[in-house]
Design a protein around this motif. Structure first.
Motif, short mmCIF file in Angstrom:
data_model
loop_
_atom_site.label_atom_id
_atom_site.label_comp_id
_atom_site.label_asym_id
_atom_site.label_seq_id
_atom_site.Cartn_x
_atom_site.Cartn_y
_atom_site.Cartn_z
N LYS A 1 9.29 64.88 97.76
CA LYS A 1 9.54 66.22 97.82
C LYS A 1 7.87 66.67 96.91
CE LYS A 1 13.30 68.36 98.49
NZ LYS A 1 15.01 68.90 98.08
N SER B 1 5.16 70.96 92.63
CA SER B 1 5.21 72.63 93.46
C SER B 1 6.44 72.98 93.27
CB SER B 1 3.61 72.94 93.59
OG SER B 1 3.81 72.21 94.72
N SER B 2 6.94 72.44 94.50
CA SER B 2 7.89 73.76 95.41
C SER B 2 9.09 73.61 95.44
CB SER B 2 7.53 72.99 96.66
OG SER B 2 8.58 71.67 96.63
N ARG C 1 0.93 77.74 102.87
CA ARG C 1 1.40 77.19 101.65
C ARG C 1 0.83 78.06 100.67
NH1 ARG C 1 0.32 70.58 102.28
NH2 ARG C 1 1.48 71.06 100.10
N THR C 2 2.30 77.33 99.34
CA THR C 2 1.46 78.28 97.89
C THR C 2 0.65 77.11 97.33
OG1 THR C 2 4.53 77.50 97.55
CG2 THR C 2 3.48 79.97 97.91
#
Lengths: 311, 245, 297
Positions: free
Chosen positions: B131, B134-135, C296-297
């Motif tokens: 993953k 940053s998410s 997207r961030t």
């Protein structure tokens, strides 16, 4: 059999006649020529006629000191039999790179296919100190814009003829005949311009760059000043102030410029001095209808006459 | 004097630290033993982070002595100090913990790869290795940084505000994880925190930093709600008055 | 004139290789500028190099008289010789590393980094114009050199580019771990015993070298585009740092290839077509987000 032979001979003679006629009218060889500017390309066409295929590197509207090279031009130079440049450092910012990239020994400096028209030309404004130690100077070997001199046509044509004879000696008769015809046309044109200059002698002008130095000398025009303090150097405030001051008491002059000059500064000077601006074609192809070297000179002189006689 | 034993992981004797001409911490003496859970507390701007940087060796002592011996250190920075622009995966972040052991051109080794996955499992993030870092949520990112610190195979783990800005459940998860490390592996922990409740439930002792001085607080004193909270409140008030002045 | 494709490789091998090499290597350096949020360095530093070249031209008469350039006289030194190219690269290097040093020193003080870089860019631009003004050849020759047309790249320039960019690529690969950690989390890097100052200095050297050599061979505009646009495009597509690095270089390589294709197919100057190629690929990298209707961030 005999009849056949006779008929065959007649046919053979007919073929031989037709072939020799065709050979006389259609040049056998095609000499590939690259010229740095369209003026030279035009003269190559006049002298080389159908035996040459010419590519000009700079466009008529480009600043000839500063040309951006495209792939086809390097390929053309690589394949060229003859490379014709003005010289006197006119193209020194881009021709060395072009010749290096093309890697064609025949047209490299000193090669038999390299023609430097500046060779043998007596340039104006040659700096006293040729080592360029005295500050900025885009014309280190004297003024290189001699393509704008009405006298230079025969010189350039002669240089091109010599080059063509070196790379294509078989075409001697053809080239010399073309050269003779073109020389006559140049002679007629020169006489016309000499006659026209009587109407311009003593008129005053201001120029942006010194590209028209030869033309103004030929026409007997008085150059009151140049907007560039030195060739290739944009005007400084003090130079502009001095120029405007010196023009205060002058009347009846025009500002002469070319498409590639900084015409915003020209417009500003025009506003401050109330002098009209006349933009002259810099090279062949720089304006509609300016298709030949002789034609471009006609346009320049006629434009100057129209502008100055109005003043 | 600093009490020292043969197993002391770090000892600091009359050490002072600062930036430029300014001294922030003066005459600090600390000793850290294995399986200790030490909290560093104090009002804002008191020098907690400076002390932590001195412990980690990020700041040289201006005077005094800091002896780290061969102690392997692990560090968990504040997650917000790390730029989220980096398109790192969870595993790529955790792998950084092994960078000190690898040859120059390598970014991973087979052994360390297994260790990274184990540590991710240990912090409860199994299956999250691919993953984007940053998410993740704040608490999850904190766990990833803890896994990275564990891959350093530390004897002393230093954490900077690990529960700041994470929800109650995540904070409890982090606390349980830290306590299990101390109890099961004898890991020593030095933790900078503002959260009294968190410190109270897991620290064995506390260092109080104020006015450039470091003083020791016993676990018992931490349990006396009034005293530490009053000190923190006094520190906050002093800081506020300082700003107003 | 139409370009014959059969001739392209025969005549332009150095140009093609230089463009592809720049496309491959520049984004690797640009990745760090992008990730460290110092992308503006990509604009400012080539301008420092340009300023250095113009300065070198301005003092060339004095330099030839008092120091010497490979025994050349001034007229020869103003031509396209090896010694002259080395002289220009040396001045580009002095100004690039000087600029980097100044930015680094000022970077220690509080204030806006973007404003500092913008100020440095403005000063370097003004310096370029003023020094070019004082050049013994006038501005046009200086500008011609600063354009760094890849189409007419010489063997000596290509060799210099190949050696310098080869070194940069090798160093980027060899020290990738330290460079990454020092940029992402310098405190942890120190705790792990990595010499942060050494890695920072290495990065400065690699950026400076890329900018110095790149400015004079591929030109400042192409260099800036290859430093900045591929990482920006890659950031839209990459899902890991590893893929970010690969995609960035692939986009750089693709920009060069597309630029070459456009240049030869439509007979256009090569430098601007590479920038256009990078712009096209950047636009394409945004397509997935446009189709999803979100970013997207």
């Amino acid at each position: 059999m005999v009849v056949k032979t006779t008929r065959g001979s007649a046919k053979g003679i007919l073929y031989a006649l037709l072939t020799s006629l065709l050979l006389a009218s259609i040049p056998l060889a095609e000499v590939r020529v690259v010229a740095t500017i369209p003026d030279l390309a035009d003269i190559v066409r006049e002298v080389g006629g159908d035996r040459v295929k010419v590519t000009a590197i700079a466009k008529g509207t480009e600043n000839v000191h500063e040309v951006r090279i495209r792939p086809s031009q390097i390929i053309a130079t690589d394949r060229a039999d003859l490379f014709v440049q003005m010289g006197l450092s006119l193209e020194h910012a881009w021709v060395p790179g072009l010749l290096t990239a093309a890697r064609n020994q025949d047209v490299s400096v000193g090669g038999k296919g390299f023609v430097n028209c500046g060779e043998g030309w007596e340039a104006l404004d040659v700096p006293a100190d040729a080592s360029r130690k005295r500050g900025a100077d885009l014309h280190p070997n004297g003024n290189p814009h001699f393509n704008l001199d009405p006298h230079s046509g025969p010189h350039m044509a002669r240089k091109i003829l010599e080059g063509l004879l070196r790379v294509d000696p078989d075409g001697r008769e053809y080239y010399e005949a073309n050269f003779a015809t073109y020389s006559k046309a140049l002679d007629v044109a020169l006489k016309r311009w000499e006659k026209q200059r009587e109407r311009l002698k003593g008129h005053k002008i201001v120029v942006y760059h010194t590209e028209f130095r030869y033309l103004t000398k030929f026409l007997g025009l008085e150059v009151l000043g140049t907007i560039e303090p030195k060739p290739g150097v944009p005007p400084t405030p003090s130079h502009l102030i001095k120029l405007i001051e010196s023009l205060k008491d002058q009347r009846g002059f025009v500002i002469v410029t070319a498409a590639w000059s900084n015409n915003r500064q020209v417009a500003e000077l025009s506003r401050r001095t109330s002098a009209p601006v006349v933009e002259l074609p810099g090279m062949v192809g720089s304006a509609a209808g300016v298709d030949t070297w002789i034609g471009s000179m006609d346009v320049r002189i006629n434009k100057l006459i129209a502008a100055l006689e109005k003043e | 004097m600093v009490p020292q034993t043969g197993s002391c992981l770090l000892s600091m004797t009359a050490a002072s630290f600062g930036y430029g001409k300014q001294e922030v911490i003066g005459g600090a003496s600390i000793a850290i033993e294995p399986a200790e859970f030490i909290a560093v507390m104090g009002p804002n701007g008191s020098g907690k982070t400076t002390l932590m940087r001195g412990v980690l060796g990020l700041l040289e002592a201006r005077s005094g002595r800091v002896d780290r011996g061969d102690t392997r250190l692990g560090y968990v920075p504040q997650r917000e100090s790390l730029d989220r622009l980096y398109p790192l995966t969870v595993l790529e972040v955790v792998r950084m913990g092994a960078f000190g052991r690898l040859r120059h051109w390598r970014t991973k080794s087979r052994g360390d790869e297994n260790l990274c996955l184990q540590m991710l499992e240990r912090v409860g993030l199994e299956g999250a290795h691919s993953k984007p870092f940053s998410s993740l949520s704040g608490g999850q990112r904190q766990r990833v940084l803890m896994a990275r610190a564990l891959v350093m195979q530390p004897q002393l783990l230093v954490l900077d505000e690990p529960t700041s800005g994470v929800d109650q459940a995540a904070a409890e998860g982090i606390r349980d994880l830290l306590l299990s490390m101390v109890r099961e592996e004898g890991l020593a922990i030095l933790l900078v925190s503002h959260q009294l409740e968190f410190v109270r439930t897991c620290a064995s002792r506390a260092l109080w930093v104020e006015g450039g001085r470091v003083t020791e607080k016993s676990k018992e004193s931490l349990l006396q709600n009034g005293s530490v909270e009053a000190l923190l409140a006094a520190g906050k008030k002093a800081a506020k008055e300082g700003i107003q002045a | 004139m139409e370009v014959e494709w059969s001739l392209v490789w025969e005549i332009f091998p150095l140009s093609i290789l230089a463009a592809l090499l720049a496309g491959l290597v520049c984004p690797q350096v640009g990745n760090f500028l992008f990730l460290r949020r110092t992308g503006f360095y990509g604009v400012a530093l080539p301008q420092f190099a340009a300023c250095g070249v113009a300065f070198g031209f301005a003092i060339m008469p004095w330099w030839v008289a008092h120091v010497g350039i490979g025994g050349l006289d001034l007229d020869t030194a103003l031509e396209d010789t090896h010694a002259a190219v080395n002289y220009h690269m040396a001045w580009a290097g002095v100004f690039t590393f000087g600029g980097l040093g100044i930015l680094y020193l000022f970077g220690q003080k509080p204030g806006s980094e973007a404003a500092r870089i913008a100020a440095a860019f403005a000063l370097a631009s003004a310096g370029t114009i003023l020094f070019a003004h004082a050049s013994p050849t006038g501005e046009i020759f200086v500008h011609e050199l600063l354009r760094g047309s890849i189409l007419v790249i010489g063997l000596h320039e290509f060799e210099t580019l190949a050696v310098a960019f080869g070194f940069v690529a090798l160093a980027m690969w060899w020290f990738q771990r330290g460079l990454l950690l020092v940029s992402f989390d310098p405190d942890t890097a120190r705790v792990l015993g990595l010499g942060v100052r050494r890695y920072e200095a290495l990065l400065v050297v690699l950026i400076g070298l890329t900018v110095t050599i790149g400015s004079l061979t591929v030109g400042p505009v192409v260099l800036f585009a290859l430093l900045v646009l591929p990482p920006l495009a890659a950031s839209h597509l990459a899902r890991s740092l590893r893929s970010f690095r690969w995609i960035s270089s692939l986009i750089g390589l693709g920009s060069a290839a597309l630029g070459l294709q456009l240049s030869f197919a439509f007979d256009l100057p090569l430098g601007p077509t590479i920038v256009a190629g990078a712009g096209i690929l950047l636009g394409l990298s945004l397509l997935p987000f446009l189709s999803l209707g979100k970013s997207r961030t």
